[in-house]
Design a protein around this motif. Structure first.
Motif, mmCIF file in Angstrom:
data_model
loop_
_atom_site.group_PDB
_atom_site.id
_atom_site.type_symbol
_atom_site.label_atom_id
_atom_site.label_comp_id
_atom_site.label_asym_id
_atom_site.label_seq_id
_atom_site.Cartn_x
_atom_site.Cartn_y
_atom_site.Cartn_z
ATOM 1 N N LYS A 188 -39.694 -11.895 70.714
ATOM 2 C CA LYS A 188 -38.828 -12.254 69.580
ATOM 3 C C LYS A 188 -37.565 -12.962 70.049
ATOM 4 O O LYS A 188 -37.078 -13.878 69.401
ATOM 5 N N GLU A 199 -44.580 -8.053 77.383
ATOM 6 C CA GLU A 199 -43.799 -7.108 78.173
ATOM 7 C C GLU A 199 -44.721 -6.196 78.970
ATOM 8 O O GLU A 199 -44.370 -5.716 80.036
ATOM 9 N N GLU A 214 -35.488 3.624 69.345
ATOM 10 C CA GLU A 214 -36.031 2.313 68.983
ATOM 11 C C GLU A 214 -35.085 1.547 68.065
ATOM 12 O O GLU A 214 -35.014 0.338 68.101
ATOM 13 N N SER A 237 -35.289 7.987 73.694
ATOM 14 C CA SER A 237 -35.672 9.079 72.812
ATOM 15 C C SER A 237 -36.888 8.730 71.954
ATOM 16 O O SER A 237 -37.118 7.591 71.615
ATOM 17 N N VAL A 238 -37.666 9.764 71.640
ATOM 18 C CA VAL A 238 -38.917 9.572 70.904
ATOM 19 C C VAL A 238 -38.624 9.389 69.414
ATOM 20 O O VAL A 238 -37.783 10.068 68.853
ATOM 21 N N GLU A 239 -39.315 8.457 68.792
ATOM 22 C CA GLU A 239 -39.126 8.298 67.354
ATOM 23 C C GLU A 239 -40.311 8.929 66.623
ATOM 24 O O GLU A 239 -41.432 8.944 67.089
ATOM 25 N N LYS A 298 -43.354 -7.495 67.090
ATOM 26 C CA LYS A 298 -42.744 -6.268 67.616
ATOM 27 C C LYS A 298 -42.221 -6.369 69.033
ATOM 28 O O LYS A 298 -41.324 -5.628 69.403
ATOM 29 N N GLU A 299 -42.781 -7.229 69.859
ATOM 30 C CA GLU A 299 -42.299 -7.285 71.236
ATOM 31 C C GLU A 299 -40.945 -7.976 71.269
ATOM 32 O O GLU A 299 -40.815 -9.136 70.910
ATOM 33 N N ARG A 300 -39.952 -7.236 71.747
ATOM 34 C CA ARG A 300 -38.596 -7.775 71.657
ATOM 35 C C ARG A 300 -38.389 -8.959 72.583
ATOM 36 O O ARG A 300 -37.664 -9.886 72.249
ATOM 37 N N LYS A 346 -32.772 -0.288 70.223
ATOM 38 C CA LYS A 346 -33.379 -1.471 70.835
ATOM 39 C C LYS A 346 -33.509 -2.600 69.820
ATOM 40 O O LYS A 346 -33.266 -3.755 70.134
ATOM 41 N N ASP A 347 -33.908 -2.232 68.581
ATOM 42 C CA ASP A 347 -34.014 -3.251 67.532
ATOM 43 C C ASP A 347 -32.658 -3.872 67.253
ATOM 44 O O ASP A 347 -32.530 -5.072 67.072
#
Lengths: 558, 257
Positions: A347, A410, A198, A300-302, A342-344, A201-202
Motif C-alpha cells: 500500500k 512482505e 494492528e 499485541s493480538v487483535e 492489506k499488505e502495508r 500499524k494501520d
C-alpha cells in the motif's frame, strides 16, 4: 566481524554520546552488528543457492546512481543568478521532501524494528542506548543518500561560490538529516503512545501515505506559487521564514559565505544549529524510553468479533466464482485483492502515487484555464474546448504502472504454497494475480475517474474517455509481457521505482504510444476502429502472454 | 497391499554435499509413520521431494503407485502438507488464508466454508479467525496451518514439526486427531524431534541417519533390536550417541570455570 570505517569516525564523537547518557561501547557494538547484517541479508528467494547471494546494501548502493543523476538536475539551480539565500532556500526546499519521504518509506522499518528488541531488551542494555543505536544506524544510511543527492550540488556550488561552500553545505546537510530523523522519531513515538496492535500499524501506514501524498502535492504547489512571488520579497526578511526549515539552513550557508549579514539571518542560522541538535537530544534523552516501552504494543493480538466484509469484496467473491475456465484464476483474483489491500508495504508504494495523481490532476486541469474573475460556467466551457480530457491518461497510467507490485510480498517465502498445489503449470496463478490487480485497482479507479471526467467534459467526449480507460488493462498487459514473470507475491518487497530506472522511461513510452495512437485514430481514421484494436490487443495479450511452465520460473526455489 | 508411498534409492545433494545417500522405504495406507533423525539428516528434504518441490534428485519416488514426475501434479490434490517453519501471507486473516488454500485445491465454496468454520471453532481459533495472521501466537499459527493442510480432505498427510508452540491440551487433541484420521484410512507421515509424541502416535518408526534409513519398524520391534525401552534410547543407540552425560558435564564446567 568487520570494523567499519564509519564507526571509527563515530568514535570521535563518543564523549557527546556519553553525555547524553548512552553507553557508547555497547551502542557501537550494536551498530556494528546491524551494519554487518545489512551486508549479509540474502535477498533472493533461493535460500539454498549459495552461489550468488544478493547483498542488501549492494542493492542500496547500486540504486545510488539514480540519486546522483537527480542531484545534477538540482545542481542547475545553483547556477541561477539569484541571491545565495534565495537559491539555497529553493534548493533545500526541494531536498527536504525527498529526504522526508525516504525516511518515512524506507527507514520506518528500521525505526520500528521489533526483532532487535527481542534480542536486546532481555539483556542489560538501556533503552536510551538501543534508541541511539537505531538512530545512528539510520543516520548512516540517510547521510550516504544525502551525499548522493547533493554530489553535483556540492561541486557546482564550490565552483560558483568558492571552496568554503563545501564544509558549510556538509554541516547544513548533516543538521538537516538530524532534524528529519528526530521529527520522524517524535511523530512515531506519539503514534505509539496512543494506539496499539494492528490499529497502530494501520495508523502509521495511513500516516506514511498521507505524508508522501502531501509532499508530492506540496512540492508542485510550492514551485507554482514561487513563480507568483516577487523575488525581492523572498530575499528580504519575512516572519514566516522562521517556520520554514529550508530557510534556516539557507541562512546558515549565506551567513557563512558572508552574504546578506543581518540580525534576522543570524537568528535563522541559530535556529538551524540549535533546533536539530536539541530535537535530537530531547529525543534520545527524554522521549526514547517512552518509545522503547511502547514499541512492544506493536505485537499485541487483535480479536475481531464482528467481522464485516466490504461490499466490493463480497461482489468480487461472488463474481470471481463465476469466471469461466479455471477456479485457480478466481482464487488468485480474491487472494491478490486481499493482499493488495492489506499488505502495508505494498500500500505504501501503491497509494501515494495514485492518490497524488488523483489530487493533483484537477489542480493542473483547472489551474491551466484559471483567470481572475472567471465564472464556473466559463471555466467549464474553456475546459471543454481544449484537449484537457487527455489528462485522464495521467490517472490511468499511474494505476497501471504499479502492476509489478504483484510480484512482491512482505512474506514472500509463503509462495511455497503454489508449488504444493496440484497445478500442472503456474499459468492460472500468474493470470489470476494480474486479473486481480486490474479488477481491484485499475477498474475502480477507471470507473470513478471516468464518471468525473464525463461530468467535466460532457457526453461528446464519452468515446474518447472510454478509449483512454481501455488503455489501462492494455497497458497492464503490455508491462506484464515485457517484464520477467515470476510467481506472484514471491519476492522481497523493494521500492520498484528505485529498482529499475529504465522502468519509468518504458512506461512513459507505452503511455505516450497509446495517447499518440488515440490522437492519430481520432484525427484520421475512427475512434471505433481504435477501440476494436484495443479490445483485440487485450484479448491477444491475455491469451499469449502467459505460456508458463514451472521450469521457466527458477526451479528448486523451496 | 500396494504401498501408497514408495521411495527407492533416493539420492540428493545440495552442491557437493550429499544429503540423502540412498533412502529406501515403503508406506502403506492407514499407517502413521514417525519419521525421525538428527538435525540435518534430510527429513524435510525427503518430504519436499515427495511433494514435488525439489526436482533434482536421483532414484524413484512413487506416490499412489506411480512415479511423481510421470503421473502429473494431480496427486498433490490428495496430499496435505504442514512445512517446517512455514511461511504464510501474514497480512491475510486466518479466514482469507484458509479460503485461499481451499480455493487453490478446488474445494467447492459451500463445503469449504462449512468445514473451515467447524475446524476453526473446534481448535478454538474462531475469535481470531478474522484477525491478521501477523498478530497470531506461534501456537495459533500452527493450528491454522494444520487446518489448512486438511481442508481438502487429503488421503496422505505430511507433517513437519506441526505441534511446536501448541499447548498441552492442544497436543492431546492433536494426537487423537492423528489416530482418528488413521482409522479413516488416511496415511500420516510425521516428522518431529519430540520423541514422546512420536512414540505415542506412530505405528511405525523410520529413522534417518547420515543419509540412509538406519532403522525401520514398529516401536516394539526396535525396542527388541536395540534393548532400549524408550524411543529416545533407541534414537541414541541407532545414531551411535552415548556421550550426553560427558558433554553436559564439560558444558557446566565451562560455564562456571
Amino acid at each position: 566481524m568487520q570494523d567499519f570505517a564509519v564507526l571509527k569516525l563515530l568514535d570521535r564523537f563518543q564523549s557527546a554520546f556519553r553525555r547524553m547518557g548512552v553507553d557508547y561501547r555497547l551502542m557501537r557494538r550494536i551498530v556494528q552488528v546491524k551494519l554487518a547484517l545489512d551486508g549479509r541479508r540474502v535477498a533472493t528467494l533461493q535460500m539454498s543457492d549459495a552461489t550468488a547471494p544478493e547483498m542488501e546494501d549492494n542493492r542500496f548502493f547500486r540504486s545510488m546512481w539514480i540519486y546522483v543523476l537527480a542531484s545534477i538536475v538540482k545542481a542547475v539551480l545553483l547556477l541561477m543568478d539569484w541571491p545565495l539565500f534565495l537559491v539555497m532556500t529553493i534548493y533545500i526546499s526541494l531536498l527536504m521532501p525527498a529526504l522526508m519521504m525516504t525516511m518515512v518509506a524506507d527507514f520506518s522499518v528500521v525505526l520500528l524494528d521489533l526483532r532487535d528488541r527481542m534480542i536486546l531488551s532481555p539483556r542489560p542494555v538501556e533503552a536510551r542506548t538501543i534508541s541511539a543505536a537505531r538512530v545512528v544506524h539510520i543516520l548512516i544510511y540517510l547521510s550516504v543518500l544525502t551525499g548522493a543527492l547533493n554530489l553535483a550540488g556540492l561541486v557546482v556550488g564550490a565552483y560558483r561560490f568558492g571552496v568554503l561552500f563545501i564544509p558549510l553545505m556538509l554541516v547544513s546537510l548533516f543538521l538537516l538529516c538530524l532534524l528529519v530523523v528526530a521529527l520522524a522519531s517524535l511523530l512515531y513515538t506519539a503514534a505509539l503512545k496512543y494506539f496499539d496492535g494492528e490499529k497502530l500499524k494501520d495508523m502509521i501506514n495511513a500516516f506514511q501515505v498521507i505524508i508522501m501524498v502531501g509532499m508530492n502535492i506540496g512540492l508542485v504547489l510550492f514551485l507554482r506559487t514561487f513563480r507568483l512571488f516577487d523575488l525581492e520579497l523572498a530575499v528580504s526578511w519575512q516572519w514566516w521564514m522562521y517556520l520554514l526549515p529550508p530557510s534556516w539552513f539557507a541562512a546558515l550557508i549565506s551567513l557563512g559565505m558572508g552574504e546578506a549579514v543581518s540580525a534576522s539571518m543570524v537568528r535563522l542560522t541559530a535556529m538551524a544549529i540549535i533546533i536539530p541538535i536539541s530535537a535530537m537530544l530531547f529525543y534520545v534523552k527524554v522521549i526514547s524510553p517512552v518509545f522503547e516501552q511502547n514499541i512492544a504494543k506493536f505485537a499485541s493480538v487483535e480479536r475481531v468479533l464482528h467481522h464485516r466484509e466490504s461490499i466490493f469484496t463480497a461482489v468480487l467473491r461472488k463474481v470471481s466464482r463465476l469466471l469461466p475456465g479455471s477456479r485457480v484464476v478466481g482464487a488468485l483474483v480474491r487472494g491478490s485483492h486481499a493482499l493488495l489491500t492489506k499488505e502495508r508495504a505494498l500500500k505504501l508504494q501503491l497509494y501515494p502515487s495514485i492518490f497524488g495523481t488523483l489530487l493533483l490532476m484537477p489542480l493542473v486541469l483547472v489551474g491551466s484555464h484559471w483567470e481572475e474573475g472567471i465564472t464556473f460556467v466559463e471555466l467549464i466551457a474553456r475546459l471543454r474546448a481544449g484537449p484537457g480530457y487527455y489528462s485522464l491518461y495521467m490517472i490511468i497510467v499511474s494505476a497501471a504502472t504499479m502492476i509489478p507490485l504483484i510480484w512482491f510480498s512482505e512474506n514472500h517465502k509463503a509462495a511455497w504454497l503454489y508449488r504444493a498445489m496440484p497445478l500442472p503449470e503456474p499459468t492460472p496463478i500468474v493470470r489470476g494475480a494480474v486479473l486481480g490487480y486490474i479488477v481491484s485497482l485499475v477498474l475502480p479507479i477507471s470507473v470513478i475517474s471516468y464518471a468525473v471526467m464525463m461530468l467535466l467534459f460532457g457526453f461528446e467526449r464519452a468515446l474518447d474517455l472510454f478509449v483512454i480507460v481501455m488503455g489501462g488493462p492494455l497497458m497492464v498487459l503490455i508491462i506484464v509481457r515485457l517484464t520477467n514473470k515470476r510467481l506472484p507475491f514471491s519476492e522481497e518487497v523493494v521500492r520498484i521505482q528505485t529498482k529499475s530506472g529504465v522502468g519509468g522511461i518504458l512506461t512513459l513510452g507505452i503511455a505516450g504510444g497509446l495517447a499518440l495512437a488515440h490522437w492519430l485514430f481520432a484525427a484520421h481514421v475512427s475512434l471505433y476502429a481504435y477501440l476494436v484494436l484495443q479490445v483485440l490487443g487485450i484479448l491477444y495479450l491475455w491469451q499469449t502472454s502467459f505460456p508458463l511452465t514451472w521450469q521457466a520460473l527458477d526451479d528448486d526455489s523451496v | 497391499m500396494e504401498p501408497i508411498i514408495e521411495v527407492k534409492d533416493l539420492v540428493m545433494s545440495y552442491g557437493n554435499q550429499a544429503v540423502l545417500k540412498g533412502v529406501n522405504f515403503r508406506v502403506y495406507p492407514g499407517q502413521v509413520i514417525g519419521y525421525i533423525g538428527p538435525n540435518g539428516a534430510g527429513k524435510s528434504t525427503t518430504i519436499k521431494i515427495i511433494l514435488g518441490l525439489i526436482a533434482k534428485y536421483h532414484g524413484t519416488v512413487k506416490v499412489f503407485g506411480e512415479d511423481i514426475w510421470k503421473q502429473g501434479v494431480f496427486y498433490k490434490g490428495r496430499i496435505g502438507y504442514v512445512p517446517e517453519n512455514a511461511d504464510v501471507y501474514e497480512s491475510l486473516s486466518g479466514h482469507e488464508y484458509i479460503s485461499f488454500v481451499g480455493d487453490l485445491y478446488g474445494v467447492p465454496a459451500e463445503i469449504l466454508a462449512a468445514r473451515a468454520t467447524k475446524l476453526v471453532t473446534l481448535l478454538d481459533l474462531s475469535d481470531f479467525y478474522h484477525s491478521r495472521i501477523s498478530s497470531y501466537s506461534k501456537g495459533m499459527r500452527q493450528k491454522l496451518l494444520i487446518i489448512a493442510s486438511v481442508i481438502h480432505n487429503p488421503d496422505v498427510l505430511f507433517l513437519d514439526e506441526p505441534i511446536t508452540g501448541l499447548d498441552v491440551n492442544s497436543v492431546m487433541i492433536f494426537k487423537e486427531i492423528i489416530a482418528g484420521l488413521a482409522r479413516q484410512g488416511k496415511t500420516v507421515f510425521y516428522s518431529s524431534h519430540i520423541m514422546e509424541v512420536v512414540e505415542k502416535i506412530s505405528d511405525r518408526i523410520i529413522l534417518l541417519h547420515k543419509g540412509v534409513v538406519a532403522a525401520d519398524g514398529t516401536v516394539e520391534e526396535l525396542q527388541r533390536a536395540t534393548l532400549d525401552d524408550s524411543l529416545q534410547g533407541i534414537f541414541s543407540t541407532v545414531t551411535g550417541f552415548n556421550n550426553h552425560k560427558g558433554i553436559a558435564d564439560h558444558f557446566v564446567a565451562a560455564v562456571v570455570g
